[in-house]
Design a protein around this motif. Sequence first.
Motif, PDB file in Angstrom:
ATOM      1  N   GLN A 120      -3.533  -2.539  -0.663  1.00 58.57           N
ATOM      2  CA  GLN A 120      -1.960  -1.690  -0.173  1.00 58.57           C
ATOM      3  C   GLN A 120      -2.300  -1.136   1.126  1.00 58.57           C
ATOM      4  O   GLN A 120      -1.347  -0.402   1.809  1.00 58.57           O
ATOM      5  CB  GLN A 120      -1.894  -0.712  -1.184  1.00 58.57           C
ATOM      6  CG  GLN A 120      -1.535  -1.263  -2.577  1.00 58.57           C
ATOM      7  CD  GLN A 120      -1.277  -0.246  -3.490  1.00 58.57           C
ATOM      8  OE1 GLN A 120      -1.048   0.978  -3.098  1.00 58.57           O
ATOM      9  NE2 GLN A 120      -1.121  -0.446  -4.751  1.00 58.57           N
ATOM     10  N   ASN A 149      -9.487  10.958   0.760  1.00 62.13           N
ATOM     11  CA  ASN A 149      -8.396  11.545  -0.165  1.00 62.13           C
ATOM     12  C   ASN A 149      -8.993  11.867  -1.416  1.00 62.13           C
ATOM     13  O   ASN A 149      -8.311  12.920  -2.178  1.00 62.13           O
ATOM     14  CB  ASN A 149      -7.329  10.406  -0.186  1.00 62.13           C
ATOM     15  CG  ASN A 149      -6.540  10.244   1.097  1.00 62.13           C
ATOM     16  OD1 ASN A 149      -6.630  11.118   2.221  1.00 62.13           O
ATOM     17  ND2 ASN A 149      -6.121   9.262   1.370  1.00 62.13           N
ATOM     18  N   ASP A 193     -10.491   6.049   3.879  1.00 61.38           N
ATOM     19  CA  ASP A 193      -9.243   6.996   3.671  1.00 61.38           C
ATOM     20  C   ASP A 193      -9.341   7.247   2.138  1.00 61.38           C
ATOM     21  O   ASP A 193      -9.123   8.358   1.754  1.00 61.38           O
ATOM     22  CB  ASP A 193      -7.982   6.137   4.081  1.00 61.38           C
ATOM     23  CG  ASP A 193      -7.992   6.155   5.456  1.00 61.38           C
ATOM     24  OD1 ASP A 193      -8.352   7.223   6.188  1.00 61.38           O
ATOM     25  OD2 ASP A 193      -6.978   5.405   6.088  1.00 61.38           O
ATOM     26  N   LEU A 194      -9.876   6.000   1.137  1.00 59.29           N
ATOM     27  CA  LEU A 194      -9.779   6.325  -0.140  1.00 59.29           C
ATOM     28  C   LEU A 194     -10.721   7.373  -0.628  1.00 59.29           C
ATOM     29  O   LEU A 194     -10.416   8.385  -1.275  1.00 59.29           O
ATOM     30  CB  LEU A 194     -10.330   5.071  -0.724  1.00 59.29           C
ATOM     31  CG  LEU A 194      -9.124   4.050  -0.817  1.00 59.29           C
ATOM     32  CD1 LEU A 194      -9.629   2.656  -1.538  1.00 59.29           C
ATOM     33  CD2 LEU A 194      -7.935   4.422  -1.475  1.00 59.29           C
ATOM     34  N   LEU A 254     -10.384  -0.180  -8.563  1.00 57.29           N
ATOM     35  CA  LEU A 254      -9.382   0.590  -8.060  1.00 57.29           C
ATOM     36  C   LEU A 254      -9.412   0.610  -6.496  1.00 57.29           C
ATOM     37  O   LEU A 254      -8.663   0.958  -5.858  1.00 57.29           O
ATOM     38  CB  LEU A 254      -9.706   2.215  -8.510  1.00 57.29           C
ATOM     39  CG  LEU A 254      -9.464   2.475  -9.828  1.00 57.29           C
ATOM     40  CD1 LEU A 254     -10.015   3.714 -10.608  1.00 57.29           C
ATOM     41  CD2 LEU A 254      -7.949   2.030 -10.271  1.00 57.29           C
ATOM     42  N   ASP A 272     -10.575  -1.938  -4.636  1.00 59.74           N
ATOM     43  CA  ASP A 272      -9.845  -3.303  -4.267  1.00 59.74           C
ATOM     44  C   ASP A 272      -8.253  -3.214  -4.328  1.00 59.74           C
ATOM     45  O   ASP A 272      -7.614  -3.606  -3.392  1.00 59.74           O
ATOM     46  CB  ASP A 272     -10.376  -4.471  -5.195  1.00 59.74           C
ATOM     47  CG  ASP A 272     -11.987  -4.573  -4.708  1.00 59.74           C
ATOM     48  OD1 ASP A 272     -12.200  -4.408  -3.614  1.00 59.74           O
ATOM     49  OD2 ASP A 272     -12.602  -5.297  -5.623  1.00 59.74           O
ATOM     50  N   LYS A 273      -7.901  -2.254  -5.408  1.00 61.46           N
ATOM     51  CA  LYS A 273      -6.474  -2.321  -5.518  1.00 61.46           C
ATOM     52  C   LYS A 273      -5.665  -1.569  -4.400  1.00 61.46           C
ATOM     53  O   LYS A 273      -4.685  -2.161  -3.839  1.00 61.46           O
ATOM     54  CB  LYS A 273      -6.034  -1.522  -6.934  1.00 61.46           C
ATOM     55  CG  LYS A 273      -4.683  -1.021  -7.112  1.00 61.46           C
ATOM     56  CD  LYS A 273      -4.517  -0.245  -8.367  1.00 61.46           C
ATOM     57  CE  LYS A 273      -3.260   0.138  -8.358  1.00 61.46           C
ATOM     58  NZ  LYS A 273      -3.009   0.967  -9.875  1.00 61.46           N
ATOM     59  N   TYR A 274      -6.392  -0.371  -3.962  1.00 59.94           N
ATOM     60  CA  TYR A 274      -5.836   0.137  -2.915  1.00 59.94           C
ATOM     61  C   TYR A 274      -6.156  -0.273  -1.430  1.00 59.94           C
ATOM     62  O   TYR A 274      -5.352   0.056  -0.542  1.00 59.94           O
ATOM     63  CB  TYR A 274      -5.977   1.874  -3.194  1.00 59.94           C
ATOM     64  CG  TYR A 274      -5.433   2.346  -4.333  1.00 59.94           C
ATOM     65  CD1 TYR A 274      -4.122   2.906  -4.171  1.00 59.94           C
ATOM     66  CD2 TYR A 274      -6.001   2.615  -5.636  1.00 59.94           C
ATOM     67  CE1 TYR A 274      -3.406   3.228  -5.420  1.00 59.94           C
ATOM     68  CE2 TYR A 274      -5.440   3.283  -6.545  1.00 59.94           C
ATOM     69  CZ  TYR A 274      -4.140   3.710  -6.335  1.00 59.94           C
ATOM     70  OH  TYR A 274      -3.536   4.069  -7.426  1.00 59.94           O
ATOM     71  N   LYS A 275      -7.344  -1.006  -1.347  1.00 59.43           N
ATOM     72  CA  LYS A 275      -7.429  -1.770  -0.237  1.00 59.43           C
ATOM     73  C   LYS A 275      -6.408  -2.786   0.193  1.00 59.43           C
ATOM     74  O   LYS A 275      -5.999  -2.811   1.151  1.00 59.43           O
ATOM     75  CB  LYS A 275      -8.901  -2.413  -0.307  1.00 59.43           C
ATOM     76  CG  LYS A 275      -9.976  -1.467   0.153  1.00 59.43           C
ATOM     77  CD  LYS A 275     -11.334  -2.150   0.119  1.00 59.43           C
ATOM     78  CE  LYS A 275     -11.352  -3.128   1.036  1.00 59.43           C
ATOM     79  NZ  LYS A 275     -12.700  -3.856   0.881  1.00 59.43           N
ATOM     80  N   SER A 300      -5.157   0.678   2.574  1.00 59.38           N
ATOM     81  CA  SER A 300      -5.927   1.732   2.570  1.00 59.38           C
ATOM     82  C   SER A 300      -7.397   1.298   2.990  1.00 59.38           C
ATOM     83  O   SER A 300      -7.596   0.205   2.666  1.00 59.38           O
ATOM     84  CB  SER A 300      -5.983   2.634   1.381  1.00 59.38           C
ATOM     85  OG  SER A 300      -4.587   3.207   1.087  1.00 59.38           O
TER      86      SER A 300
END
Length: 240
Positions: free
Chosen positions: A39, A49, A45-46, A32, A34-37, A41
């Motif tokens: 995008q 949040n 930040d992850l 997860l 890696d997924k948002y990194k 982020s």
Amino acid sequence: MILIAKENDKVDESEPKDKSLYVKVSDEIRGLIDKYKGQGSTISDLVKNAVKCFDEFNSISPEILAIIEKYKEKEEPKFVFIERAIKYFGEQKSLDRDLWVRARDEMKMCLIGKTTFNQLIHAAEMPEDARERAYHKNVAFDLILWYTGKPLKSLTVEEIINTIAKMWVVANYFYAIDVHEENDEYHMLFKHRQNRRFSEYWLGYFTTLFRSEDLAFKCSVEGMTFEESISIIVKVGYKK
């Protein structure tokens, strides 16, 4: 920032707040991240949040949490239920259901079906005491079957009473219906803001309903009418 540490690494809670945190995460969480990194982020930040979201979710009042637990499916995650609830809220708003609530509260309007409307037109042309036709053209069963989704013969008296207590308030015929059960006896107190004739009409209506041969059980009904309330006692005798 957050670094992935070895299994035996531990965080010393007494360390300065500006020192980096080291945690071990599962492959699922790593995926997860890696997924948002990917995008755009950052890990910082992850984490920020996620912690804020976690704190906000756990700040939900016990009353709301109890409602979630009551209405969500047994194995349904809370966030899935919340998503469904928000979608349902949006659909209801798009149907202008809030206008019905306002009309009910401010204008004292009732929700009335075609058959009931025709009965009222007929009754307006008859003497004041001519209510028998309306009692026997009773559409309560149609509404009860619609609400419960069950065959009439399979409904218990409790299910019928609870449906009446719900739907006749929703329709604004009454502003409250209190139900008290003791053994096989149910006391229903209907509260309205009309007059005694209104009370007398609904007493006859519900007396006819609970004495109907279409029910799966035999009932006796006792009632008293007042200017702004009706007291009805339904006693269940036996199952047919």
